[in-house]
Design a protein around this motif. Structure first.
Motif, short mmCIF file in Angstrom:
data_model
loop_
_atom_site.label_atom_id
_atom_site.label_comp_id
_atom_site.label_asym_id
_atom_site.label_seq_id
_atom_site.Cartn_x
_atom_site.Cartn_y
_atom_site.Cartn_z
N GLN A 1 0.59 -14.06 -2.67
CA GLN A 1 -0.48 -13.81 -3.47
C GLN A 1 -0.94 -12.35 -3.33
O GLN A 1 -1.47 -11.82 -4.29
CB GLN A 1 -1.42 -14.83 -3.15
CG GLN A 1 -1.22 -16.28 -3.47
CD GLN A 1 -1.00 -16.54 -4.78
OE1 GLN A 1 -1.66 -16.06 -5.73
NE2 GLN A 1 0.29 -17.27 -5.14
N GLN B 1 0.95 -1.08 0.12
CA GLN B 1 0.10 0.03 0.03
C GLN B 1 0.95 1.25 0.07
O GLN B 1 0.74 2.25 -0.75
CB GLN B 1 -1.09 0.09 1.29
CG GLN B 1 -2.15 -1.24 1.25
CD GLN B 1 -3.41 -0.56 0.40
OE1 GLN B 1 -3.21 -0.31 -0.72
NE2 GLN B 1 -4.37 -0.71 1.21
N ARG C 1 2.61 1.77 -3.35
CA ARG C 1 1.63 2.06 -4.27
C ARG C 1 1.46 3.65 -4.10
O ARG C 1 1.30 4.40 -5.19
CB ARG C 1 0.31 1.40 -4.08
CG ARG C 1 -0.86 1.79 -5.22
CD ARG C 1 -1.99 0.98 -4.85
NE ARG C 1 -3.08 1.45 -6.01
CZ ARG C 1 -4.32 1.50 -5.67
NH1 ARG C 1 -4.82 1.05 -4.61
NH2 ARG C 1 -5.29 1.93 -6.41
N SER D 1 -0.93 -10.05 -6.56
CA SER D 1 -2.57 -9.44 -6.68
C SER D 1 -2.36 -7.85 -7.01
O SER D 1 -3.28 -7.38 -7.69
CB SER D 1 -3.66 -9.87 -5.74
OG SER D 1 -3.30 -8.79 -4.56
N PHE D 2 -1.25 -7.37 -6.51
CA PHE D 2 -1.25 -5.80 -6.68
C PHE D 2 -0.80 -5.31 -7.90
O PHE D 2 -0.98 -4.66 -8.25
CB PHE D 2 -0.16 -5.24 -5.51
CG PHE D 2 -1.11 -4.50 -4.30
CD1 PHE D 2 -1.00 -3.20 -3.91
CD2 PHE D 2 -1.82 -5.46 -3.65
CE1 PHE D 2 -1.72 -2.82 -2.85
CE2 PHE D 2 -2.59 -5.01 -2.49
CZ PHE D 2 -2.64 -3.51 -2.05
N GLN D 3 0.30 -6.39 -8.53
CA GLN D 3 0.44 -6.27 -9.65
C GLN D 3 -0.80 -6.43 -10.97
O GLN D 3 -0.67 -5.81 -11.81
CB GLN D 3 1.83 -7.27 -10.09
CG GLN D 3 2.52 -6.86 -11.33
CD GLN D 3 1.84 -7.55 -12.61
OE1 GLN D 3 0.97 -8.46 -12.48
NE2 GLN D 3 2.17 -6.80 -13.75
N ARG D 4 -1.37 -7.36 -10.65
CA ARG D 4 -2.58 -7.67 -11.61
C ARG D 4 -3.66 -6.62 -11.46
O ARG D 4 -4.33 -6.19 -12.41
CB ARG D 4 -2.98 -9.11 -11.18
CG ARG D 4 -2.02 -10.13 -11.73
CD ARG D 4 -2.32 -11.64 -11.03
NE ARG D 4 -1.27 -12.43 -11.20
CZ ARG D 4 -0.85 -13.70 -10.38
NH1 ARG D 4 -1.93 -13.94 -9.29
NH2 ARG D 4 -0.15 -14.53 -10.69
N SER D 5 -3.83 -6.02 -10.29
CA SER D 5 -4.82 -5.39 -9.84
C SER D 5 -4.60 -3.89 -10.29
O SER D 5 -5.59 -2.98 -10.75
CB SER D 5 -5.32 -5.33 -8.44
OG SER D 5 -5.94 -6.83 -8.07
N PHE D 6 -3.44 -3.44 -10.04
CA PHE D 6 -3.05 -1.95 -9.95
C PHE D 6 -1.94 -1.81 -10.81
O PHE D 6 -1.42 -0.68 -11.15
CB PHE D 6 -2.83 -1.36 -8.47
CG PHE D 6 -3.73 -1.78 -7.54
CD1 PHE D 6 -5.02 -1.08 -7.63
CD2 PHE D 6 -3.45 -2.70 -6.36
CE1 PHE D 6 -6.03 -1.56 -6.87
CE2 PHE D 6 -4.35 -2.83 -5.51
CZ PHE D 6 -5.77 -2.48 -5.55
N ASP D 7 -1.29 -2.82 -11.60
CA ASP D 7 -0.27 -2.64 -12.62
C ASP D 7 0.85 -1.98 -12.10
O ASP D 7 1.68 -1.23 -12.46
CB ASP D 7 -0.91 -1.72 -13.90
CG ASP D 7 0.30 -1.87 -15.09
OD1 ASP D 7 0.84 -2.94 -15.13
OD2 ASP D 7 0.45 -0.74 -15.77
#
Length: 333
Positions: free
Chosen positions: A158, A110, A113, A162-168
């Motif tokens: 995971q 977080q 990001r 997921s942060f890579q997949r969800s928020f690029d």
């Protein structure tokens, strides 16, 4: 200007070696250490003279999102190593492992990001695979957590992906196999053996001797982190690093005794045995992906490299100033 690298768990075994390697490579390092009233920086208090004073230290708690957010501000990249790692203690305190390993990883993600970091590399473990279903263990091997510790690391991995997949986000996961070397806690098997011998024991207390492991020397592991940190191809990926050599715990005892010039007898200590279904019987890394993506080539690879690494490790523990830090008469869970 040199990039500023945020390193969590910098006061620990691998983290302190990683800080040394980063400083020597010319990076500006902000080391995040676990706050304590002794103002101890853990193993960072003992780093080599050429590194001492050449990095910034921030004390805090990985479980505190506000502290993590403040500490990471102004950094370019993050290497996240902070974790609770002892498997036996995870049987006693699984709640603490969830808070530190899963929620702590979430806090780093977080904060990274919000700060728009160029990359975040999260630390996994070979324990997430459980006992090998095939060898070498590639990144496609099924995940099978056999301890609360391993389960929290699966969750943390995971969450990161997921942060890579969800928020690029530029997030990746590095999965080292069984790191060893100077400064390691006696809760791990190699320092358990070496420290007992270094204090005069010739009857070494251990748990199971038949499991096999892929032991990677700590400076190689640190180098793997730095190589992966700036590799764009690893974003959104999990990558193994290991030594390319598999050996049983029993055979490891023999190599250590030979390196230290002694003969020892192994005594099975029931307190050191894992529950049968929780014992990971075999770990052996497949590292082709790391070789292909960022040129992974361990200096201490293979059997010869393991022998050299054990000799250097044993020499460090035999220094009276170093072994004095260990309570070898007690079982360190």
């Amino acid at each position: 200007m040199a990039e500023r690298i945020f390193v969590t768990g910098a006061d620990g075994f691998i983290g302190s070696h990683l800080v040394e390697a980063l400083v020597r490579d010319g990076y500006d390092v902000r080391a995040f250490v676990y706050y304590n009233s002794f103002n101890s920086w853990g193993w960072l208090d003992t780093v080599d003279a050429d590194v001492s004073g050449q990095f910034e230290v921030v004390a805090g708690d990985i479980r505190d999102p506000h502290g993590v957010d403040t500490a990471i501000a102004g950094c370019d990249r993050a290497l996240h190593l902070a974790a609770l790692i002892a498997i036996p203690f995870s049987y006693h305190a699984p709640d603490a492992y969830v808070q530190t390993n899963v929620t702590g990883t979430l806090n780093v993600l977080q904060a990274a990001r919000r700060q728009d970091l160029a990359s975040v590399l999260c630390t996994s473990t070979s324990e997430t695979y459980g006992t090998a279903q095939f060898v070498p263990i590639t990144e496609e091997h099924p995940l099978n957590a056999q301890s609360p510790y391993a389960a929290t690391k699966v969750g943390a991995d995971q969450m990161a992906l997921s942060f890579q997949r969800s928020f690029d986000m530029p997030v990746s996961v590095l999965r080292p196999f069984n790191t060893y070397g100077p400064r390691q806690s006696a809760r791990a098997v190699i320092p358990t053996i070496v420290s007992q011998i270094a204090t005069g024991a010739r009857q070494v207390k251990l748990g199971a001797l038949h499991p096999t492991r892929d032991f990677t020397f700590v400076r190689d592991t640190a180098r793997g982190f730095i190589q992966a940190m700036t590799c764009k191809a690893v974003e959104g990926e999990v990558t193994n690093i290991g030594s390319g050599f598999e050996i049983s715990i029993g055979a490891t005892v023999s190599l250590i005794a030979e390196a230290m010039g002694v003969e020892v007898e192994v005594m099975e200590d029931p307190d050191r045995l894992r529950p049968v279904e929780s014992e990971v019987e075999r770990l052996f890394a497949g590292t082709e992906k790391a070789q292909r993506l960022f040129g992974w080539n361990p200096e201490f690879g293979g059997r010869d490299g393991f022998v050299r690494g054990l000799a250097e490790t044993a020499e460090w523990y035999q220094d009276p100033d170093n072994i004095a830090r260990y309570k070898t008469e007690q079982y360190n869970i």
